[in-house]
Design an enzyme around this catalytic site. Sequence first.
Site, PDB file in Angstrom:
ATOM      1  N   HIS A 109      40.744  34.860  27.596  1.00  0.00           N
ATOM      2  CA  HIS A 109      39.684  35.464  28.406  1.00  0.00           C
ATOM      3  C   HIS A 109      38.510  34.504  28.563  1.00  0.00           C
ATOM      4  CE1 HIS A 109      36.291  38.444  29.014  1.00  0.00           C
ATOM      5  NE2 HIS A 109      37.099  38.714  30.019  1.00  0.00           N
ATOM      6  N   ASP A 127      38.826  40.221  33.281  1.00  0.00           N
ATOM      7  CA  ASP A 127      38.548  41.366  32.410  1.00  0.00           C
ATOM      8  C   ASP A 127      39.751  42.302  32.327  1.00  0.00           C
ATOM      9  OD1 ASP A 127      36.056  40.264  32.037  1.00  0.00           O
ATOM     10  OD2 ASP A 127      34.956  41.823  33.113  1.00  0.00           O
TER      11      ASP A 127
END
Length: 121
Positions: free
Chosen positions: A47, A89
């Site tokens: 991420h 996300d």
Amino acid sequence: SMYQLWKMILQETGKNAVPSYGLYGCNCGVGSRGKPKDATDRCCFVHKCCYKKLTDCSPKTDSYSYSWKDKTIVCGDNNPCLQEMCECDKAVAICLRENLDTYNKNYKIYPKPLCKKADAC
């Protein structure tokens, strides 16, 4: 924004993002990066790498549109950078859900000085 990320994580995992992942391992939470401790920590590492590619928007403050349809995150009508941020996300929230079975409470509040240097993205 951080709020949207936390909401996605809650929707996908059923866990409150800040207490469950805010200090998890070497990569979850703000500012941390190191060799991942496990699969959950690797989700956060990937991420952070995804966020590094964003050049025209700020993940902490900029908001994007998304919806939760049939237990699925659907990124909405966003400009290209916000769309990419939403996809980053969405990917981490799904990754965290897929690795719930190996979530390790010993890594929930992990001392960052114990983290070894991370691999490059």
